[in-house]
Design an enzyme around this catalytic site. Structure first.
Site, PDB file in Angstrom:
ATOM      1  N   ARG A 150       4.716   3.755   5.997  1.00 37.50           N
ATOM      2  CA  ARG A 150       4.018   3.515   7.259  1.00 37.50           C
ATOM      3  C   ARG A 150       3.626   2.056   7.474  1.00 37.50           C
ATOM      4  O   ARG A 150       3.796   1.521   8.561  1.00 37.50           O
ATOM      5  CB  ARG A 150       2.778   4.411   7.304  1.00 37.50           C
ATOM      6  CG  ARG A 150       2.002   4.366   8.605  1.00 37.50           C
ATOM      7  CD  ARG A 150       0.705   5.139   8.457  1.00 37.50           C
ATOM      8  NE  ARG A 150      -0.135   4.582   7.410  1.00 37.50           N
ATOM      9  CZ  ARG A 150      -0.928   5.308   6.632  1.00 37.50           C
ATOM     10  NH1 ARG A 150      -0.972   6.619   6.747  1.00 37.50           N
ATOM     11  NH2 ARG A 150      -1.660   4.725   5.702  1.00 37.50           N
ATOM     12  N   GLU A 151       3.072   1.408   6.443  1.00 40.46           N
ATOM     13  CA  GLU A 151       2.576   0.046   6.616  1.00 40.46           C
ATOM     14  C   GLU A 151       3.392  -0.974   5.831  1.00 40.46           C
ATOM     15  O   GLU A 151       3.740  -2.022   6.337  1.00 40.46           O
ATOM     16  CB  GLU A 151       1.101  -0.036   6.209  1.00 40.46           C
ATOM     17  CG  GLU A 151       0.203   0.814   7.093  1.00 40.46           C
ATOM     18  CD  GLU A 151      -1.257   0.700   6.681  1.00 40.46           C
ATOM     19  OE1 GLU A 151      -1.801  -0.409   6.725  1.00 40.46           O
ATOM     20  OE2 GLU A 151      -1.839   1.729   6.312  1.00 40.46           O
ATOM     21  N   ASP A 156       0.829  -1.208   0.000  1.00 40.28           N
ATOM     22  CA  ASP A 156       0.000   0.000   0.000  1.00 40.28           C
ATOM     23  C   ASP A 156       0.859   1.253   0.000  1.00 40.28           C
ATOM     24  O   ASP A 156       0.542   2.242  -0.654  1.00 40.28           O
ATOM     25  CB  ASP A 156      -0.943  -0.006   1.199  1.00 40.28           C
ATOM     26  CG  ASP A 156      -0.199  -0.038   2.524  1.00 40.28           C
ATOM     27  OD1 ASP A 156       0.891  -0.652   2.581  1.00 40.28           O
ATOM     28  OD2 ASP A 156      -0.705   0.515   3.512  1.00 40.28           O
ATOM     29  N   GLU A 171      -2.197   9.141  -0.550  1.00 44.23           N
ATOM     30  CA  GLU A 171      -3.312   8.375   0.020  1.00 44.23           C
ATOM     31  C   GLU A 171      -4.555   9.252   0.128  1.00 44.23           C
ATOM     32  O   GLU A 171      -5.657   8.844  -0.256  1.00 44.23           O
ATOM     33  CB  GLU A 171      -2.926   7.838   1.399  1.00 44.23           C
ATOM     34  CG  GLU A 171      -4.008   7.021   2.059  1.00 44.23           C
ATOM     35  CD  GLU A 171      -3.590   6.470   3.411  1.00 44.23           C
ATOM     36  OE1 GLU A 171      -4.263   5.554   3.909  1.00 44.23           O
ATOM     37  OE2 GLU A 171      -2.580   6.953   3.979  1.00 44.23           O
ATOM     38  N   ASP A 200      -5.880  -2.708  -2.506  1.00 40.42           N
ATOM     39  CA  ASP A 200      -5.060  -1.776  -3.262  1.00 40.42           C
ATOM     40  C   ASP A 200      -4.618  -2.401  -4.587  1.00 40.42           C
ATOM     41  O   ASP A 200      -4.691  -1.774  -5.648  1.00 40.42           O
ATOM     42  CB  ASP A 200      -3.831  -1.362  -2.453  1.00 40.42           C
ATOM     43  CG  ASP A 200      -4.197  -0.644  -1.162  1.00 40.42           C
ATOM     44  OD1 ASP A 200      -5.030  -1.174  -0.414  1.00 40.42           O
ATOM     45  OD2 ASP A 200      -3.647   0.427  -0.905  1.00 40.42           O
ATOM     46  N   HIS A 242       0.769   6.243  -2.224  1.00 42.51           N
ATOM     47  CA  HIS A 242      -0.277   5.214  -2.225  1.00 42.51           C
ATOM     48  C   HIS A 242      -0.801   5.130  -3.658  1.00 42.51           C
ATOM     49  O   HIS A 242      -1.404   6.074  -4.147  1.00 42.51           O
ATOM     50  CB  HIS A 242      -1.429   5.632  -1.300  1.00 42.51           C
ATOM     51  CG  HIS A 242      -1.577   4.814  -0.075  1.00 42.51           C
ATOM     52  ND1 HIS A 242      -0.695   4.875   0.971  1.00 42.51           N
ATOM     53  CD2 HIS A 242      -2.516   3.907   0.287  1.00 42.51           C
ATOM     54  CE1 HIS A 242      -1.098   4.056   1.937  1.00 42.51           C
ATOM     55  NE2 HIS A 242      -2.196   3.442   1.533  1.00 42.51           N
ATOM     56  N   TRP A 274     -11.663  -6.147  -1.263  1.00 43.68           N
ATOM     57  CA  TRP A 274     -10.343  -6.565  -0.792  1.00 43.68           C
ATOM     58  C   TRP A 274     -10.187  -8.072  -1.043  1.00 43.68           C
ATOM     59  O   TRP A 274      -9.360  -8.481  -1.856  1.00 43.68           O
ATOM     60  CB  TRP A 274     -10.167  -6.192   0.681  1.00 43.68           C
ATOM     61  CG  TRP A 274      -9.646  -4.808   0.895  1.00 43.68           C
ATOM     62  CD1 TRP A 274      -8.394  -4.461   1.317  1.00 43.68           C
ATOM     63  CD2 TRP A 274     -10.345  -3.558   0.694  1.00 43.68           C
ATOM     64  NE1 TRP A 274      -8.267  -3.091   1.385  1.00 43.68           N
ATOM     65  CE2 TRP A 274      -9.448  -2.507   1.011  1.00 43.68           C
ATOM     66  CE3 TRP A 274     -11.625  -3.220   0.284  1.00 43.68           C
ATOM     67  CZ2 TRP A 274      -9.788  -1.163   0.929  1.00 43.68           C
ATOM     68  CZ3 TRP A 274     -11.981  -1.881   0.188  1.00 43.68           C
ATOM     69  CH2 TRP A 274     -11.070  -0.873   0.505  1.00 43.68           C
TER      70      TRP A 274
END
Length: 885
Positions: free
Chosen positions: A463-464, A459, A769, A471, A786, A533
């Site tokens: 951060r992640e 993504d 994002e 995505d 993103h 998802w």
């Protein structure tokens, strides 16, 4: 060597990865581009195959895409040379050039033990992000070597060295997988590194994806407690004997100069680390899945970028700007005298008032928990050795800027290099047009995908940094126009299957280091199984089939697809949203197909509502409690209908009929529940109308009304979009395909927020994002890399350029060229390297005339749609038209 592709096949390949040479399992599939004089897709070809120099084998096959291996299964380490030509029916047919690859060391033939650093038992108890890398090594003597292959893998991230020379060009090996079920090995030719006499083989091993931190809240990955490595060095000697050096009891371990290594937090290297006594390794202290060979290309250093500027702050620190947000690391030369410590922090943004690096927009906090402070932090201590370079290969960062601190020691731009690091995907598409804003948007979206293609589709690279299914489901069709994503996607889908829960739900992200399938985290469990998802398990394999003709990919994902769709159908039948229960205790008959009674992310990141003064309006209710049944039911229809089509391809006639019938029932339920007789949806959002049009949910008689209401909502929003993750990619095509081309381009070219060009005007070099990732004050919010919103550039291919695959076509056997020009774009050109050859489209508008040129590859046909609606069918070769607009 350049070959005449008009008479011979070219670009021979196998469906497997490898570093400096392709490496396969026992039965690779073969592909090639057909000669330009090839007439039909089903032409017969003759293969000539040499295995380890044995007597050549010949085979006749039909077609040229992902052809099944036609002779006996390969054995470990066998070397293959093969070539192809059109069938011998034409005696004058010319052979292609040779293509070479090797079989890897197959799982049943591994004899090496797993070895674990002696001090890793202590290190494993340290908090993730603080653990060191370990150095494992063995010495061996050998006579003259004529061929040497190193086969290696690890539970962790590793680098291998032979006599101090780094092995191969792959980075972050063995890559990110669901380590409880899948592990890939790497093969390398190390013949030039092995010496006659004494040698050393060394492995540097760190936490990586196996045991390091994962996700926004930096929880430890749960694949295992102890790191381990496994390697075999196979030597062929000049006297024709063979020798194998294996990991096992003779190996030792010791601390190395990498005193801390974490993929997320960063790396600390102390070149003054003293040499300590080596300890015996632990042998077979871990369990691991069978070793396999990846279908994907490796992660590599793709390009280097110099610092555009280096600014000294009042604090004495330096801020380097590399001009592009990307994934990778800094290589730092000129480390200063012995003992000099350089501290490097990385990020996407600088504070507009101070010019200093800021990362607070990437901090995270869950209700009731302390803030998880975002960190990307490297350090290096110099030994003073001439030529010493710091390059942190046991981590990876998302950044444009870096802050460097080293006291009063000098620093200059010539000592700084940004290495862009990601999966080495082969580019397949180009686009350019007469509007520089759109060219820049295309480039920014492409960079955003590059930054998120580090072994798996993530993504964000900051951060992640995890493989969110939603995505990639959204962006994969766009990615397939930019790069060859076949092997990359197949590798990721294997993890999606590996991580699937027993009840059929698909994890939100894969590989899932949090191991949601074990059901140990109630919060994560309750948020698993979202429409849009989990549907990636159906929609991505179908994309690979449509794009590359990969029928086997449908088959290997079939069971996982069925389990997902059946879980969603059962949930729709048995669970109702509380608001629906409040309206009616007894469900209506159609409600068994309304999927609203479980968690959905919904239209994630829709633009925030604003008051007349521009201030953000707080939502009327808790987002998590909102009924998202319209989204859920729409995606249930899409996946069920797609599953019916897949069943048809696989010859599963009963399943095809069943899922086609269910899809119709779901579509009728969606219409009954969410669409009235005037073409209005009950939720009345831009996204719902986009879905109604793009997924075929709106009946033909209401399509104009649905499109009309969509245009009204866009105009009411000041000609701004109001869509989120799941529908933004389809917004512009939905407008253009319903006769609202001008509005589509107005939205595309909008400069005030929310808009794509608004991002560019505020300095974006990757897609954000949030639409206001950098606000009007210059402050950053959320991730600035993103890729999902960047799916808009698919419209530039399919509509601006006008190149799209024909409905029902497989591997670009048929395609449509139908440019949708606009006054803002006077010309466009682009190419797509399809599995059958390169497609090229170019058009220009001048003095009211359209000049259009199309290049069609062999075994393909094109339908060209001219501005007056005339349709022409053309075969392979170059064709041109000139017509009045």
């Amino acid at each position: 060597m350049t070959h005449n592709t008009s008479v011979i096949p070219y670009e021979l390949a196998i469906d497997s990865g490898g570093d400096r040479f392709p490496v396969s399992g026992s039965r690779p599939r073969l592909s090639w581009k057909p000669p330009r004089n090839t007439a039909a897709a089903g032409e017969e070809y003759e293969l000539q195959i040499h295995v380890d120099g044995q007597t050549q084998q010949r085979a006749l096959v039909v077609g040229h895409l992902l052809v099944d291996w036609p002779v006996r299964a390969l054995r470990s380490g066998e070397r293959v040379r093969w070539r192809v030509r059109p069938s011998a029916a034409t005696q004058s047919s010319a052979w292609s050039s040779w293509h070479a690859f090797e079989a890897g060391l197959l799982d049943g033939d591994w004899t090496a033990s797993w070895i674990t650093p002696a001090d890793d038992q202590r290190a494993s108890h340290l908090p993730p992000g603080t653990r060191p890398a370990h150095t494992l090594s063995a010495a061996f003597d050998t006579s003259e070597v004529v061929r040497a292959r190193l086969y290696s893998t690890a539970l962790g991230v590793y680098e291998a060295f032979v006599n101090g020379e780094r092995v191969g060009t792959a980075e972050l090996a063995p890559g990110s997988t669901s380590y409880d079920r899948t592990l890939y090995a790497q093969a390398a030719d190390v013949t030039s590194s092995v010496r006659t006499g004494a040698n050393t083989l060394e492995i540097v091993l760190s936490d990586g994806w196996y045991r390091g931190q994962v996700g926004a809240f930096r929880k430890p990955a749960g694949w295992g407690d102890l790191l381990a490595a496994r390697a075999e060095l196979h030597l062929e000697l000049a006297d024709r004997t063979r020798e194998v050096i294996r990991t096992g009891e003779p190996w030792t371990s010791a601390p190395g100069p990498v005193t801390r290594a974490d993929l997320m937090d960063g790396q600390i290297t102390d070149f003054l680390t003293p040499v300590t006594e080596r300890s015996t390794v632990l042998v077979d202290a871990v369990s691991a899945p069978p070793v396999d060979w990846s279908p994907a290309p490796p992660v590599r250093r793709i390009e280097d970028r110099p610092a555009l500027s280096l600014t000294r702050l009042q604090s004495g620190a330096w801020v380097a700007d590399f001009g592009q947000n990307a994934s990778g690391w800094i290589a730092l030369a000129d480390l200063g005298p012995a003992g000099t410590r350089t501290v490097i922090d990385y990020g996407e943004h600088v504070d507009p008032s101070t010019g200093d690096l800021t990362t607070t927009h990437l901090d995270c906090q869950r209700p009731g928990d302390p803030v998880t402070v975002f960190v990307q932090h490297d350090e290096v201590v110099s030994s003073g050795t001439e030529g010493e370079v710091f390059e942190p290969r046991h981590t990876v960062h998302g950044f444009r800027y870096a802050r460097l601190e080293r006291g009063d020691a000098p620093l200059n731009t010539s000592s700084l290099t940004m290495w862009v690091v990601h999966t080495d995907l082969r580019p397949t598409g180009t686009f350019a047009c007469g509007n520089e804003d759109l060219n820049r948007l295309y480039d920014v979206a492409r960079w955003s995908f590059r930054g998120n293609a580090v072994d798996v589709p993530t993504d964000c690279p900051t951060r992640e940094r995890i493989g969110w299914t939603g995505d990639y489901q959204v962006f994969a069709p766009t990615a397939a126009r930019l790069y060859d994503i076949h092997g990359f996607s197949r590798k990721w889908l294997r993890s999606v299957r590996d991580d699937q829960l027993d009840d059929g739900r698909i994890a939100n992200f894969s590989p899932d280091g949090r191991r949601i399938k074990l059901r140990t985290d109630q919060r994560l469990d309750s948020m698993t199984g979202s429409a849009g998802w989990g549907d990636a398990i159906v929609l991505v394999p179908w994309l690979l089939y449509e794009t590359y003709g990969d029928r086997r990919g449908l088959d290997e994902n079939w069971d996982a697809m069925v389990r997902w769709v059946e879980w969603a159908l059962a949930t729709a039948r048995t669970a109702r949203h509380p608001s629906r229960v409040a309206r009616s205790a007894e469900p209506s008959p159609h409600e068994e197909f309304i999927w609203d009674g479980s968690f959905h992310w919904g239209e994630w990141c829709e633009p925030k509502r604003r008051a007349a003064d521009g201030s953000i309006v707080a939502p009327e209710q808790d987002w998590t409690a909102t009924d998202k049944g319209e989204v859920g039911t729409a995606f249930l229809y899409r996946s069920t209908a797609t599953l019916a089509a897949i069943a048809g391809v696989l010859g599963r006639e009963d399943a095809a009929a069943r899922y086609a019938h269910l899809a119709e029932r779901i579509k009728e339920a969606w219409r009954t529940e969410f669409l009235d007789d005037t073409g209005r949806t009950t939720v009345d959002t831009q996204a719902s109308y986009v879905r109604a049009l793009s997924l075929g949910l709106a009946p033909e008689k209401l399509r104009d009304a649905v499109a009309g209401r969509l245009t009204e909502l866009i105009r009411e929003a000041g000609t701004h979009l109001g869509t989120g993750f799941l529908s933004t990619a389809d917004l512009l095509p939905a407008l253009a395909d319903t006769g609202h081309t001008d509005l589509a381009y107005e939205v595309l070219l909008q400069r005030t927020s929310p808009s794509w060009l608004g991002m560019l005007d505020r300095g974006a070099t990757t897609i954000w994002e949030e639409w206001d990732g950098v606000d009007e004050h210059g402050d950053a919010h959320e991730s600035l890399n993103h890729y999902s919103k960047g799916a808009v550039i698919h419209f530039l291919h399919t509509h601006t350029l006008g190149l799209r695959q024909a409905e029902g076509s497989v591997a670009w056997e048929q395609f449509v060229v139908a440019p949708v020009p606009h006054s803002s774009v006077s010309w466009a050109r682009g190419t797509f390297d399809s599995p059958r050859g390169t497609i090229a489209v170019e058009w220009h508008i001048q003095d009211g005339e359209l000049d259009l040129t199309v290049e069609v590859p062999p075994t393909s046909t094109a339908t060209v749609v001219l501005p007056d609606g005339e349709q022409l069918t053309v075969g392979p070769g170059r064709s041109a038209w000139q017509t009045n607009l």
